[in-house]
Design a protein around this motif. Sequence first.
Motif, PDB file in Angstrom:
ATOM      1  N   VAL A   2       0.862  -1.186   0.000  1.00  0.00           N
ATOM      2  CA  VAL A   2       0.000   0.000   0.000  1.00  0.00           C
ATOM      3  C   VAL A   2       0.893   1.230   0.000  1.00  0.00           C
ATOM      4  CG1 VAL A   2      -1.731   1.287   1.303  1.00  0.00           C
ATOM      5  CG2 VAL A   2      -1.793  -1.213   1.298  1.00  0.00           C
ATOM      6  N   ILE A   3       0.579   2.203  -0.857  1.00  0.00           N
ATOM      7  CA  ILE A   3       1.322   3.457  -0.913  1.00  0.00           C
ATOM      8  C   ILE A   3       0.427   4.562  -0.354  1.00  0.00           C
ATOM      9  CG2 ILE A   3       2.504   5.121  -2.397  1.00  0.00           C
ATOM     10  CD1 ILE A   3       3.870   2.411  -2.439  1.00  0.00           C
ATOM     11  N   CYS A   4       0.933   5.322   0.614  1.00  0.00           N
ATOM     12  CA  CYS A   4       0.215   6.468   1.185  1.00  0.00           C
ATOM     13  C   CYS A   4       0.972   7.736   0.809  1.00  0.00           C
ATOM     14  CB  CYS A   4       0.142   6.354   2.702  1.00  0.00           C
ATOM     15  SG  CYS A   4      -0.843   4.961   3.253  1.00  0.00           S
ATOM     16  N   VAL A   5       0.239   8.728   0.319  1.00  0.00           N
ATOM     17  CA  VAL A   5       0.878   9.973  -0.131  1.00  0.00           C
ATOM     18  C   VAL A   5       0.196  11.184   0.492  1.00  0.00           C
ATOM     19  CG1 VAL A   5       1.642   8.990  -2.317  1.00  0.00           C
ATOM     20  CG2 VAL A   5      -0.539  10.148  -2.203  1.00  0.00           C
ATOM     21  N   GLY A   6       1.018  12.180   0.809  1.00  0.00           N
ATOM     22  CA  GLY A   6       0.504  13.453   1.290  1.00  0.00           C
ATOM     23  C   GLY A   6      -0.270  13.346   2.588  1.00  0.00           C
ATOM     24  N   GLY A   7      -1.291  14.182   2.694  1.00  0.00           N
ATOM     25  CA  GLY A   7      -2.086  14.273   3.910  1.00  0.00           C
ATOM     26  C   GLY A   7      -1.739  15.559   4.639  1.00  0.00           C
ATOM     27  N   TYR A   8      -2.107  15.623   5.907  1.00  0.00           N
ATOM     28  CA  TYR A   8      -1.730  16.782   6.709  1.00  0.00           C
ATOM     29  C   TYR A   8      -1.499  16.356   8.148  1.00  0.00           C
ATOM     30  CZ  TYR A   8      -6.827  16.898   7.448  1.00  0.00           C
ATOM     31  OH  TYR A   8      -8.134  16.569   7.707  1.00  0.00           O
ATOM     32  N   ASP A   9      -0.690  17.151   8.857  1.00  0.00           N
ATOM     33  CA  ASP A   9      -0.345  16.816  10.235  1.00  0.00           C
ATOM     34  C   ASP A   9      -1.388  17.391  11.197  1.00  0.00           C
ATOM     35  OD1 ASP A   9       0.250  19.522  10.515  1.00  0.00           O
ATOM     36  OD2 ASP A   9       2.416  19.220  10.466  1.00  0.00           O
ATOM     37  N   ALA A  10      -1.155  17.213  12.498  1.00  0.00           N
ATOM     38  CA  ALA A  10      -2.098  17.656  13.527  1.00  0.00           C
ATOM     39  C   ALA A  10      -2.336  19.159  13.488  1.00  0.00           C
ATOM     40  CB  ALA A  10      -1.602  17.229  14.906  1.00  0.00           C
ATOM     41  N   GLY A  11      -1.371  19.920  12.985  1.00  0.00           N
ATOM     42  CA  GLY A  11      -1.514  21.368  12.889  1.00  0.00           C
ATOM     43  C   GLY A  11      -2.166  21.830  11.600  1.00  0.00           C
ATOM     44  N   GLY A  12      -2.527  20.893  10.723  1.00  0.00           N
ATOM     45  CA  GLY A  12      -3.173  21.245   9.466  1.00  0.00           C
ATOM     46  C   GLY A  12      -2.225  21.576   8.331  1.00  0.00           C
ATOM     47  N   THR A  13      -0.930  21.311   8.516  1.00  0.00           N
ATOM     48  CA  THR A  13       0.060  21.576   7.476  1.00  0.00           C
ATOM     49  C   THR A  13       0.089  20.428   6.471  1.00  0.00           C
ATOM     50  OG1 THR A  13       1.410  22.818   9.042  1.00  0.00           O
ATOM     51  CG2 THR A  13       2.509  22.036   7.051  1.00  0.00           C
ATOM     52  N   ALA A  14      -0.023  20.763   5.178  1.00  0.00           N
ATOM     53  CA  ALA A  14       0.024  19.756   4.122  1.00  0.00           C
ATOM     54  C   ALA A  14       1.387  19.065   4.114  1.00  0.00           C
ATOM     55  CB  ALA A  14      -0.251  20.397   2.763  1.00  0.00           C
ATOM     56  N   LEU A  15       1.396  17.779   3.791  1.00  0.00           N
ATOM     57  CA  LEU A  15       2.614  16.966   3.798  1.00  0.00           C
ATOM     58  C   LEU A  15       3.010  16.533   2.389  1.00  0.00           C
ATOM     59  CD1 LEU A  15       1.666  14.621   6.778  1.00  0.00           C
ATOM     60  CD2 LEU A  15       3.080  16.688   6.845  1.00  0.00           C
ATOM     61  N   ASP A  16       4.316  16.341   2.199  1.00  0.00           N
ATOM     62  CA  ASP A  16       4.823  15.795   0.938  1.00  0.00           C
ATOM     63  C   ASP A  16       5.281  14.346   1.104  1.00  0.00           C
ATOM     64  OD1 ASP A  16       7.148  16.091   2.396  1.00  0.00           O
ATOM     65  OD2 ASP A  16       8.166  17.362   0.927  1.00  0.00           O
ATOM     66  N   ALA A  17       4.914  13.731   2.209  1.00  0.00           N
ATOM     67  CA  ALA A  17       5.378  12.385   2.551  1.00  0.00           C
ATOM     68  C   ALA A  17       4.818  11.325   1.599  1.00  0.00           C
ATOM     69  CB  ALA A  17       4.974  12.040   3.973  1.00  0.00           C
ATOM     70  N   VAL A  18       5.650  10.323   1.319  1.00  0.00           N
ATOM     71  CA  VAL A  18       5.237   9.130   0.576  1.00  0.00           C
ATOM     72  C   VAL A  18       5.766   7.944   1.369  1.00  0.00           C
ATOM     73  CG1 VAL A  18       5.359   7.838  -1.584  1.00  0.00           C
ATOM     74  CG2 VAL A  18       5.381  10.341  -1.634  1.00  0.00           C
ATOM     75  N   GLU A  19       4.864   7.047   1.748  1.00  0.00           N
ATOM     76  CA  GLU A  19       5.257   5.884   2.541  1.00  0.00           C
ATOM     77  C   GLU A  19       4.645   4.622   1.958  1.00  0.00           C
ATOM     78  OE1 GLU A  19       3.995   6.931   6.483  1.00  0.00           O
ATOM     79  OE2 GLU A  19       5.780   8.146   6.815  1.00  0.00           O
ATOM     80  N   ARG A  20       5.364   3.514   2.145  1.00  0.00           N
ATOM     81  CA  ARG A  20       4.912   2.216   1.629  1.00  0.00           C
ATOM     82  C   ARG A  20       4.717   1.253   2.799  1.00  0.00           C
ATOM     83  NH1 ARG A  20       8.574   0.255  -2.698  1.00  0.00           N
ATOM     84  NH2 ARG A  20      10.088   0.633  -1.086  1.00  0.00           N
ATOM     85  N   TYR A  21       3.580   0.560   2.789  1.00  0.00           N
ATOM     86  CA  TYR A  21       3.312  -0.472   3.795  1.00  0.00           C
ATOM     87  C   TYR A  21       3.415  -1.834   3.135  1.00  0.00           C
ATOM     88  CZ  TYR A  21       0.903  -3.456   7.103  1.00  0.00           C
ATOM     89  OH  TYR A  21       0.600  -4.465   7.971  1.00  0.00           O
ATOM     90  N   ASP A  22       4.178  -2.719   3.749  1.00  0.00           N
ATOM     91  CA  ASP A  22       4.331  -4.084   3.268  1.00  0.00           C
ATOM     92  C   ASP A  22       3.599  -4.998   4.246  1.00  0.00           C
ATOM     93  OD1 ASP A  22       5.072  -6.643   2.565  1.00  0.00           O
ATOM     94  OD2 ASP A  22       7.213  -6.219   2.506  1.00  0.00           O
ATOM     95  N   PRO A  23       2.426  -5.519   3.874  1.00  0.00           N
ATOM     96  CA  PRO A  23       1.669  -6.357   4.805  1.00  0.00           C
ATOM     97  C   PRO A  23       2.343  -7.688   5.128  1.00  0.00           C
ATOM     98  CG  PRO A  23       0.583  -6.282   2.671  1.00  0.00           C
ATOM     99  CD  PRO A  23       1.730  -5.320   2.609  1.00  0.00           C
TER     100      PRO A  23
END
Length: 70
Positions: A2-23
């Motif tokens: 699973v690939i997760c991209v972006g989102g926002y942190d607890a303060g509402g700041t947009a993120l550029d993060a990309v993370e991969r989950y390997d089940p």
Amino acid sequence: EVICVGGYDAGGTALDAVERYDPTSDSWSSLPPLPAARYGAQAVARSEGVMILGGTGPDGFDATNVFLLE
């Protein structure tokens, strides 16, 4: 996987993060970041990679560019 991209942190700041989950190993790993922060984007898996479309940028405006994660 699973690939997760972006989102926002607890303060509402947009993120550029990309993370991969390997089940199989139940583990997360970081991938290279998006060229620009984004939240509320859509993703489409294609043979070329994952396309990231739309969403909202850190300025609060709708994003019009498309990113390709290879």
